[in-house]
Motif scaffolding. Sequence first.
Motif, mmCIF file in Angstrom:
data_model
loop_
_atom_site.group_PDB
_atom_site.id
_atom_site.type_symbol
_atom_site.label_atom_id
_atom_site.label_comp_id
_atom_site.label_asym_id
_atom_site.label_seq_id
_atom_site.Cartn_x
_atom_site.Cartn_y
_atom_site.Cartn_z
ATOM 1 N N UNK A 383 13.263 32.213 1.124
ATOM 2 C CA UNK A 383 12.306 33.219 0.685
ATOM 3 C C UNK A 383 10.909 32.650 0.882
ATOM 4 N N UNK A 384 9.906 33.496 0.879
ATOM 5 C CA UNK A 384 8.535 33.079 1.166
ATOM 6 C C UNK A 384 7.800 32.737 -0.117
ATOM 7 N N UNK A 385 6.709 31.960 0.050
ATOM 8 C CA UNK A 385 6.030 31.405 -1.112
ATOM 9 C C UNK A 385 5.236 32.427 -1.907
ATOM 10 N N UNK A 386 4.793 33.517 -1.278
ATOM 11 C CA UNK A 386 3.997 34.503 -2.009
ATOM 12 C C UNK A 386 4.189 35.873 -1.376
ATOM 13 N N UNK A 387 3.628 36.858 -2.048
ATOM 14 C CA UNK A 387 3.759 38.232 -1.565
ATOM 15 C C UNK A 387 2.925 38.477 -0.311
ATOM 16 N N UNK A 388 2.071 37.510 0.057
ATOM 17 C CA UNK A 388 1.240 37.681 1.230
ATOM 18 C C UNK A 388 1.942 37.227 2.507
ATOM 19 N N UNK A 389 3.225 36.865 2.372
ATOM 20 C CA UNK A 389 4.058 36.520 3.516
ATOM 21 C C UNK A 389 5.339 37.338 3.465
ATOM 22 N N UNK A 418 6.014 35.030 7.997
ATOM 23 C CA UNK A 418 4.788 35.416 8.684
ATOM 24 C C UNK A 418 3.885 36.158 7.710
ATOM 25 N N UNK A 419 2.596 36.132 8.017
ATOM 26 C CA UNK A 419 1.621 36.725 7.133
ATOM 27 C C UNK A 419 1.775 38.252 7.101
ATOM 28 N N UNK A 420 1.638 38.828 5.926
ATOM 29 C CA UNK A 420 1.517 40.279 5.804
ATOM 30 C C UNK A 420 0.128 40.637 6.321
ATOM 31 N N UNK A 421 0.061 41.493 7.331
ATOM 32 C CA UNK A 421 -1.220 41.741 7.988
ATOM 33 C C UNK A 421 -1.670 43.183 7.824
ATOM 34 N N UNK A 422 -2.980 43.356 7.887
ATOM 35 C CA UNK A 422 -3.563 44.689 7.953
ATOM 36 C C UNK A 422 -3.371 45.565 6.746
ATOM 37 N N UNK A 423 -3.103 44.991 5.589
ATOM 38 C CA UNK A 423 -2.824 45.785 4.388
ATOM 39 C C UNK A 423 -3.725 45.333 3.235
ATOM 40 N N UNK A 424 -5.013 45.761 3.212
ATOM 41 C CA UNK A 424 -5.885 45.377 2.097
ATOM 42 C C UNK A 424 -5.395 45.981 0.793
ATOM 43 N N UNK A 425 -5.639 45.260 -0.302
ATOM 44 C CA UNK A 425 -5.209 45.740 -1.614
ATOM 45 C C UNK A 425 -6.261 46.647 -2.253
#
Length: 679
Positions: A383-389, A418-425
């Motif tokens: 699993x990935x380290x944070x919600x941003x991946x 991989x990085x979650x991209x293009x999705x500003x909060x």
Amino acid sequence: MLRLSLLLLLLPYSTYSVLLGWVESPGYPMGYSPYASMNWSRCAPRGHTLSIRLIHLDLEETQNCENDAVKVFSNGSLVAVLCGKKEYKELQKTVNPPLLSSPGGCLTLLFHSDYSNTKRHTGFRGFYTVQDFDECQDDPNNECTQFCHNFIGGYHCSCRHGYYLAKNKHTCTVSCTEDLSGLKKGVISSPSWPGTYAENANCQYTLSVEEHLQLELHFSETFDVEQNNDSQCIDELTIETHPGTLGPFCGNKPPPSPLLTHSHHIQIRFMSDGFGSNKGFSLHFKTRGKVCRPVISNSIMTPQKPDYHRGQTVKVTCNVGYVANSGLLTQYETTCQSSGTWGPSYPCEIVDCGLPLIGDNSILQLVDSADQKTKYNDQIQFYCTSKYYKLEGNDTYTCNASGEWVSVDGKEGMPKCTEVCGMPEVDSSSSGRILGGKNAALGEIPWQLLIKEPKRGGATLINDQWAVTAAHVITGFEESTLKLFGGLVDGMSSSASVIYSEKIIIHPGYANNEEINFNNDIALIKFKSRVNLGPNLLPICLPESNRGLVENEQGTVSGWGATIENKRLKQSSRFLQYVHIPVMSLSSCRDTPTTSSNKKMIFTDNMFCAGETGKDSCPGDSGGPFVLPMLSSDEGPHYLIGIVSWGLPCKDRSYKGWYTKVENYIDWIQRTIEAEETQ
């Protein structure tokens, strides 16, 4: 009195002055005074006890002996508190018996009186003596297993005929250790066979013959070794061989006969406790040639037999998930040797896949295991380290028989985060603009980076270690000193994330002729370390290489460049601005301006143009992103479509600027990053 006098006559003065004497209160028998006190203590020698016999007691009588009292301690423990007046018979019957020390212990007597007595009291008097302690009669823990003999100051143990004292000088045992090496046949039995075997036996019989032979044991049908009701051995017979220990054996059923030891050297051990009336065992031994057994665990031998003779060769095939010779073999041939061993012999050990190599920002967790088990059929989970991946690939892998980690669906390759991209909060709901626009909110354009030197410009975060910008912004600048700022909208913020450059890679096709040619105006920046992604610092997505552009499609361009409200167009904005502008037609893009040197600017297929009246990028925005869909759209994710590249000064142009078309460089970006990561 006669007995006491006789004792005094028998002992020398120097001895009885220590071993006996009188103890009495101060002033006895005339009476003790107020506030009188005394502290008396004696100790008995080893193997002796000390006792006090009071013959007179006359103290003030009070509740709980609060005023005048005598206290007696044995080894520091209070054994008596006395006061009042007691007759001789009562003293002998109830008071004196507990006034006794333990063997080698001490007695202490404390006396005190208070300030007043209504009448005179004579006090107390007693006689103390030291006498031998009879361990054999009075000490149940003397540890003699058979006979106990007391003497003055101690005791000793002895044994019945046929027994001897063990090294502890208390336990009686029998002599039953025998070395029978060299004999090829004979008889061994428990002590006193066929009668009841001895208690506390610790027998050891050693047998040793030539190496090519093995010892064979035949037990008699009569077998009687003590066990409890749960069939657990109290007394036991064990046979130690080179392959391992046989037993323990006990109960009424003898070991199987003949018992093949598969060893030329054995030790037969028999042990009993101090109780019981069992008969024991008897066996006769002889020799036979050694054979090899199918002892290689986790494998199958072909052909299969219960045992093999010298010179026979078999094929050993390890079970699925097991390997031999440090993982080099799954099967091999071996031959039975005269010593009863196999040669060559490699144990079949379970396959170990080891911990897999995982990329950054991934965490490896073992399924259903507190330990790190990486053996055959063990599972691991990613699993990935944070919600941003986000995890690309399967999350569960199994160690297979070949020592490789495979996914649950059998696909090759390990997953990666991989990085979650293009999705500003932060939602974008206002229509700001660079040319006369409003400020962007923090986190609204989290991929936007600021370059302050050598030229003011922008860059775009595409993953946690790389950014993309226009080549002309950083041309000729030393890559090791380039700094970028992220996670900010205020260009003067002191809380921005400072990102240091490790390497600058300018597209090889960039000609560095900014006067007329901005073809291939793109560069990559590698960071010295990965940035910590968060709500204010997130990457943009890269588009597909064949996406294409649609005329009038609305996108968003952003930067810290000049604004119309500045009045002085060369002055950059302090705050991040953005504006929504449409993509223009190809024919409009080809209509390029003429430079001050009367040269026509060059338009190529690696560019597109966008803008409308009053909305455009300006100097200082170069290298920044043009993204689709535009930020106010509910659609997502957002993609980096263009990089602010060139155009006329804002005061000379009314509606459009030219952008590097990112989709044409996707392959170059990916190849460059992969080449750097493999170095």
